[in-house]
Design a protein around this motif. Structure first.
Motif, mmCIF file in Angstrom:
data_model
loop_
_atom_site.group_PDB
_atom_site.id
_atom_site.type_symbol
_atom_site.label_atom_id
_atom_site.label_comp_id
_atom_site.label_asym_id
_atom_site.label_seq_id
_atom_site.Cartn_x
_atom_site.Cartn_y
_atom_site.Cartn_z
ATOM 1 N N SER A 173 13.549 12.013 56.460
ATOM 2 C CA SER A 173 14.990 12.196 56.286
ATOM 3 C C SER A 173 15.717 10.853 56.220
ATOM 4 N N LYS A 174 16.894 10.898 55.614
ATOM 5 C CA LYS A 174 17.732 9.708 55.532
ATOM 6 C C LYS A 174 18.283 9.363 56.915
ATOM 7 N N GLU A 180 29.556 1.551 62.615
ATOM 8 C CA GLU A 180 29.123 0.844 63.807
ATOM 9 C C GLU A 180 27.619 0.649 63.887
ATOM 10 N N GLY A 181 26.836 1.538 63.225
ATOM 11 C CA GLY A 181 25.390 1.405 63.320
ATOM 12 C C GLY A 181 24.649 2.483 62.550
ATOM 13 N N THR A 182 23.323 2.413 62.642
ATOM 14 C CA THR A 182 22.456 3.342 61.921
ATOM 15 C C THR A 182 21.285 3.734 62.801
ATOM 16 N N LEU A 183 20.959 5.026 62.800
ATOM 17 C CA LEU A 183 19.784 5.542 63.498
ATOM 18 C C LEU A 183 18.752 5.892 62.434
ATOM 19 N N SER A 184 17.662 5.105 62.358
ATOM 20 C CA SER A 184 16.629 5.333 61.344
ATOM 21 C C SER A 184 15.532 6.230 61.907
ATOM 22 N N LEU A 185 14.933 7.042 61.017
ATOM 23 C CA LEU A 185 14.022 8.101 61.449
ATOM 24 C C LEU A 185 12.596 7.914 60.943
ATOM 25 N N GLY A 186 12.271 6.741 60.380
ATOM 26 C CA GLY A 186 10.952 6.549 59.799
ATOM 27 C C GLY A 186 9.810 6.720 60.776
ATOM 28 N N ASN A 187 10.018 6.340 62.050
ATOM 29 C CA ASN A 187 8.977 6.473 63.082
ATOM 30 C C ASN A 187 9.348 7.478 64.155
ATOM 31 N N VAL A 247 12.979 10.895 69.553
ATOM 32 C CA VAL A 247 12.418 9.807 70.352
ATOM 33 C C VAL A 247 11.767 8.787 69.419
ATOM 34 N N ASN A 248 11.632 7.562 69.927
ATOM 35 C CA ASN A 248 10.964 6.466 69.198
ATOM 36 C C ASN A 248 11.617 6.214 67.843
ATOM 37 N N PHE A 249 12.919 6.090 67.828
ATOM 38 C CA PHE A 249 13.650 5.859 66.590
ATOM 39 C C PHE A 249 14.058 4.395 66.479
ATOM 40 N N GLY A 250 14.561 4.018 65.330
ATOM 41 C CA GLY A 250 15.066 2.675 65.119
ATOM 42 C C GLY A 250 16.587 2.660 65.166
ATOM 43 N N LEU A 251 17.147 1.532 65.591
ATOM 44 C CA LEU A 251 18.599 1.372 65.640
ATOM 45 C C LEU A 251 18.999 0.086 64.929
ATOM 46 N N CYS A 252 20.105 0.157 64.203
ATOM 47 C CA CYS A 252 20.772 -1.023 63.665
ATOM 48 C C CYS A 252 22.193 -1.015 64.205
ATOM 49 N N ILE A 253 22.628 -2.147 64.776
ATOM 50 C CA ILE A 253 23.935 -2.226 65.443
ATOM 51 C C ILE A 253 24.770 -3.302 64.765
ATOM 52 N N ASN A 254 25.998 -2.955 64.460
ATOM 53 C CA ASN A 254 26.916 -3.881 63.804
ATOM 54 C C ASN A 254 27.464 -4.883 64.820
#
Length: 325
Positions: A173-174, A180-187, A247-254
């Motif tokens: 999923s996207k 403010e940020g992004t929650l990535s779901l690749g892992n 769980v075990n997601f990625g975060l990008c923070i502005n």
């Protein structure tokens, strides 16, 4: 001009001859030759021999072309007797298919989904106002009965974005994104007892007096990061971001702190946690990358924890507290 005539009329024309329908190749090819246009077979020119026909750009050829055929015995087809019956043309069913009812049902479902999407959008737009407005009034005026003093800190937390997914679709999923940020779901994965996941992104902001250090440094209001020895070794460069639902997601923070409020001796990017009471942890030692938007990104985030982007001194692990005057 050539035209078909009856046999009795044919004999009345000088030089004419009567031909019957050919039954073999010799009869067919014995019907003579004619001069005709090379482009239109029906344009026939009389009184020309082969040479004259060619000089005029025409074609001299047989009047007929023989194509042999074959006769085959007719195959027999077995016949069967079927008694003709009569029945009603229409049949009544209590649950018969109705296209208008199906269209109504389909459009009602689509309308419900669109309405829910607009509801979520409006909630996301108004949630910051709902949370911020009374907090700012309390901090500025002390009007509420339990309002803190204007010099005290107050924490604000609200949802930025979310989506609902099946656990089988999480990794494909996207990301869940906001300014403010992004929650990535690749892992990312669901919890073991779930079939649906609702990845959610929230912000965690501390308002009030800012840093407790009295300093003329431009980053003094943001110098909250200390090492195990208790020495101040860095500053925050953005607000807290909380991810949940997987769980075990990625975060990008502005990193929203302006460059004018960043001290030049803090150059190492890292991540820290901020507690519900506004206390900052020691640096987590995350492998931080910077994406195209300039956000601090890392993998292996845990649900429910507030992460803050920080900048550290290069000697942050060995620095000791300054002597107390």
């Amino acid at each position: 001009m050539v035209r078909r005539v009856a046999q009795s009329e044919c004999s009345s024309y000088p030089g004419s001859s009567w031909h019957t329908r050919a039954k073999n190749s010799s009869q067919c090819l014995g019907h003579g030759e004619i001069c005709h246009s090379k482009y239109n077979d029906w344009e026939i020119f009389g009184g020309m021999d082969t040479k004259k026909c060619a000089e005029c750009g025409n074609v001299y050829s047989k009047t007929s072309t023989w194509t042999p055929g074959t006769w085959n015995p007719a195959p027999s087809r077995p016949l069967t007797w079927a008694q003709r019956t009569f029945d009603r043309l229409n049949k009544w069913e209590d649950e018969a298919w109705s296209e208008p009812l199906f269209q109504d049902w389909m459009y009602a479902g689509i309308s419900h989904m669109i309405a829910q999407a607009h509801k979520d959008r409006l909630q996301c737009l108004f949630e910051p106002f709902r949370v911020w407005t009374p907090t700012i009034v309390e901090l500025c005026t002390g009007s509420a009965a339990s309002a803190p003093a204007a010099s005290e800190e107050k924490n604000i937390q609200y949802k930025l974005a979310s989506k609902t997914l099946t656990c089988n679709d999480v990794k494909a999923s996207k990301p869940v994104s906001s300014y403010e940020g992004t929650l990535s779901l690749g892992n990312a994965t669901c919890s073991s007892d779930s079939t649906l996941a609702e990845p959610t992104l929230e912000t965690f902001i501390t308002l009030g007096s800012g840093g407790s250090r009295r300093s003329s440094r431009p980053c003094a209001a943001h110098e909250h990061i200390v090492n195990p020895s208790g020495a101040v070794v860095g500053q925050k460069v953005g607000y807290g971001i909380i991810g949940s639902g997987v769980v075990n997601f990625g975060l990008c923070i502005n990193p929203t702190v302006p460059a004018s409020a960043v001290c030049s001796d803090y150059t190492v990017r890292d991540i820290a946690e901020i507690s519900p009471t506004g206390a900052y942890s020691q640096p987590l030692g995350k492998a931080v990358t910077v994406n195209a938007q300039g956000h601090y990104c890392f993998e292996g985030a845990a649900p429910g924890k507030a992460y803050v982007p920080v900048l550290l001194a290069t000697d942050w692990q060995t620095r000791t507290p300054a002597p107390t005057p």
